[in-house]
Design a protein around this motif. Structure first.
Motif, PDB file in Angstrom:
ATOM      1  N   PHE A  26     -13.458 -13.122   1.457  1.00  0.00           N
ATOM      2  CA  PHE A  26     -12.074 -13.538   1.270  1.00  0.00           C
ATOM      3  C   PHE A  26     -11.407 -12.716   0.178  1.00  0.00           C
ATOM      4  O   PHE A  26     -10.301 -12.209   0.353  1.00  0.00           O
ATOM      5  CB  PHE A  26     -12.026 -15.031   0.930  1.00  0.00           C
ATOM      6  CG  PHE A  26     -10.645 -15.551   0.676  1.00  0.00           C
ATOM      7  CD1 PHE A  26      -9.747 -15.732   1.714  1.00  0.00           C
ATOM      8  CD2 PHE A  26     -10.243 -15.859  -0.612  1.00  0.00           C
ATOM      9  CE1 PHE A  26      -8.476 -16.209   1.476  1.00  0.00           C
ATOM     10  CE2 PHE A  26      -8.975 -16.336  -0.864  1.00  0.00           C
ATOM     11  CZ  PHE A  26      -8.084 -16.516   0.188  1.00  0.00           C
ATOM     12  N   VAL A  27     -12.087 -12.576  -0.960  1.00  0.00           N
ATOM     13  CA  VAL A  27     -11.547 -11.807  -2.087  1.00  0.00           C
ATOM     14  C   VAL A  27     -11.361 -10.349  -1.669  1.00  0.00           C
ATOM     15  O   VAL A  27     -10.336  -9.729  -1.970  1.00  0.00           O
ATOM     16  CB  VAL A  27     -12.453 -11.923  -3.333  1.00  0.00           C
ATOM     17  CG1 VAL A  27     -12.036 -10.945  -4.416  1.00  0.00           C
ATOM     18  CG2 VAL A  27     -12.422 -13.347  -3.875  1.00  0.00           C
ATOM     19  N   THR A  28     -12.329  -9.796  -0.964  1.00  0.00           N
ATOM     20  CA  THR A  28     -12.214  -8.418  -0.484  1.00  0.00           C
ATOM     21  C   THR A  28     -11.005  -8.269   0.434  1.00  0.00           C
ATOM     22  O   THR A  28     -10.245  -7.304   0.322  1.00  0.00           O
ATOM     23  CB  THR A  28     -13.498  -7.997   0.250  1.00  0.00           C
ATOM     24  OG1 THR A  28     -14.595  -8.112  -0.649  1.00  0.00           O
ATOM     25  CG2 THR A  28     -13.390  -6.574   0.769  1.00  0.00           C
ATOM     26  N   GLY A  29     -10.817  -9.231   1.313  1.00  0.00           N
ATOM     27  CA  GLY A  29      -9.668  -9.199   2.223  1.00  0.00           C
ATOM     28  C   GLY A  29      -8.342  -9.228   1.485  1.00  0.00           C
ATOM     29  O   GLY A  29      -7.395  -8.518   1.834  1.00  0.00           O
ATOM     30  N   LEU A  35      -3.615  -3.890  -1.424  1.00  0.00           N
ATOM     31  CA  LEU A  35      -3.542  -2.431  -1.501  1.00  0.00           C
ATOM     32  C   LEU A  35      -2.688  -1.871  -0.367  1.00  0.00           C
ATOM     33  O   LEU A  35      -1.798  -1.048  -0.590  1.00  0.00           O
ATOM     34  CB  LEU A  35      -4.948  -1.826  -1.451  1.00  0.00           C
ATOM     35  CG  LEU A  35      -5.036  -0.310  -1.446  1.00  0.00           C
ATOM     36  CD1 LEU A  35      -4.457   0.249  -2.726  1.00  0.00           C
ATOM     37  CD2 LEU A  35      -6.471   0.124  -1.292  1.00  0.00           C
ATOM     38  N   VAL A  36      -2.941  -2.316   0.845  1.00  0.00           N
ATOM     39  CA  VAL A  36      -2.176  -1.831   1.994  1.00  0.00           C
ATOM     40  C   VAL A  36      -0.707  -2.223   1.858  1.00  0.00           C
ATOM     41  O   VAL A  36       0.194  -1.405   2.067  1.00  0.00           O
ATOM     42  CB  VAL A  36      -2.779  -2.370   3.314  1.00  0.00           C
ATOM     43  CG1 VAL A  36      -1.867  -2.081   4.492  1.00  0.00           C
ATOM     44  CG2 VAL A  36      -4.153  -1.774   3.544  1.00  0.00           C
ATOM     45  N   GLY A  37      -0.461  -3.472   1.493  1.00  0.00           N
ATOM     46  CA  GLY A  37       0.921  -3.939   1.336  1.00  0.00           C
ATOM     47  C   GLY A  37       1.670  -3.164   0.265  1.00  0.00           C
ATOM     48  O   GLY A  37       2.828  -2.780   0.454  1.00  0.00           O
ATOM     49  N   ALA A  38       1.016  -2.935  -0.873  1.00  0.00           N
ATOM     50  CA  ALA A  38       1.660  -2.184  -1.951  1.00  0.00           C
ATOM     51  C   ALA A  38       1.946  -0.750  -1.515  1.00  0.00           C
ATOM     52  O   ALA A  38       3.018  -0.212  -1.784  1.00  0.00           O
ATOM     53  CB  ALA A  38       0.782  -2.196  -3.193  1.00  0.00           C
ATOM     54  N   GLY A  39       1.001  -0.146  -0.829  1.00  0.00           N
ATOM     55  CA  GLY A  39       1.196   1.225  -0.364  1.00  0.00           C
ATOM     56  C   GLY A  39       2.346   1.342   0.621  1.00  0.00           C
ATOM     57  O   GLY A  39       3.196   2.229   0.506  1.00  0.00           O
ATOM     58  N   VAL A  40       2.401   0.422   1.573  1.00  0.00           N
ATOM     59  CA  VAL A  40       3.478   0.444   2.570  1.00  0.00           C
ATOM     60  C   VAL A  40       4.823   0.197   1.895  1.00  0.00           C
ATOM     61  O   VAL A  40       5.810   0.890   2.170  1.00  0.00           O
ATOM     62  CB  VAL A  40       3.212  -0.601   3.680  1.00  0.00           C
ATOM     63  CG1 VAL A  40       4.424  -0.791   4.572  1.00  0.00           C
ATOM     64  CG2 VAL A  40       2.012  -0.174   4.516  1.00  0.00           C
ATOM     65  N   ALA A  41       4.864  -0.781   0.990  1.00  0.00           N
ATOM     66  CA  ALA A  41       6.121  -1.083   0.300  1.00  0.00           C
ATOM     67  C   ALA A  41       6.612   0.124  -0.498  1.00  0.00           C
ATOM     68  O   ALA A  41       7.810   0.441  -0.486  1.00  0.00           O
ATOM     69  CB  ALA A  41       5.932  -2.284  -0.621  1.00  0.00           C
ATOM     70  N   LEU A  42       5.707   0.782  -1.165  1.00  0.00           N
ATOM     71  CA  LEU A  42       6.107   1.939  -1.966  1.00  0.00           C
ATOM     72  C   LEU A  42       6.531   3.117  -1.100  1.00  0.00           C
ATOM     73  O   LEU A  42       7.436   3.874  -1.459  1.00  0.00           O
ATOM     74  CB  LEU A  42       4.978   2.356  -2.904  1.00  0.00           C
ATOM     75  CG  LEU A  42       4.732   1.379  -4.053  1.00  0.00           C
ATOM     76  CD1 LEU A  42       3.479   1.776  -4.807  1.00  0.00           C
ATOM     77  CD2 LEU A  42       5.924   1.326  -4.980  1.00  0.00           C
ATOM     78  N   LEU A  43       5.899   3.284   0.043  1.00  0.00           N
ATOM     79  CA  LEU A  43       6.265   4.390   0.927  1.00  0.00           C
ATOM     80  C   LEU A  43       7.651   4.193   1.527  1.00  0.00           C
ATOM     81  O   LEU A  43       8.369   5.154   1.791  1.00  0.00           O
ATOM     82  CB  LEU A  43       5.213   4.557   2.028  1.00  0.00           C
ATOM     83  CG  LEU A  43       3.870   5.102   1.555  1.00  0.00           C
ATOM     84  CD1 LEU A  43       2.871   5.095   2.705  1.00  0.00           C
ATOM     85  CD2 LEU A  43       4.015   6.501   0.986  1.00  0.00           C
TER      86      LEU A  43
END
Length: 86
Positions: A26-29, A35-43
């Protein structure tokens, strides 16, 4: 219900270990999702190259620290559980 060949007490002692594996997953997920959300938001955020790189670096450092903290917490919980079972 117990597995064949295991006493009821032995079967119960394996259940908390499965809970910790579930918690780790769960924590890994959550960390991967963040990480994915932050990357997409920043892009998709409007910013120039240098500014974007600084933002990405800042967020990556924050995420790395958060992951490190979560891992330390999980290790502490695991050590405590191991000590409790001795």
């Amino acid at each position: 219900m117990t597995e064949p060949g295991l006493e009821a007490s032995e079967a119960q002692s394996t259940e908390p270990a499965a809970d910790h594996r579930g918690l780790a997953g769960f924590v890994t997920g959550i960390l991967v999702g963040a990480l994915v959300g932050a990357g997409v938001a920043l892009l998709f955020a409007p910013a120039k190259g240098d500014r974007m790189r600084r933002r990405l670096g800042k967020h990556a450092r924050a995420l790395r620290q958060r992951a490190r903290d979560e891992l330390e917490d999980a290790a502490r919980l695991a050590r405590r559980e191991i000590a409790r079972r001795r």
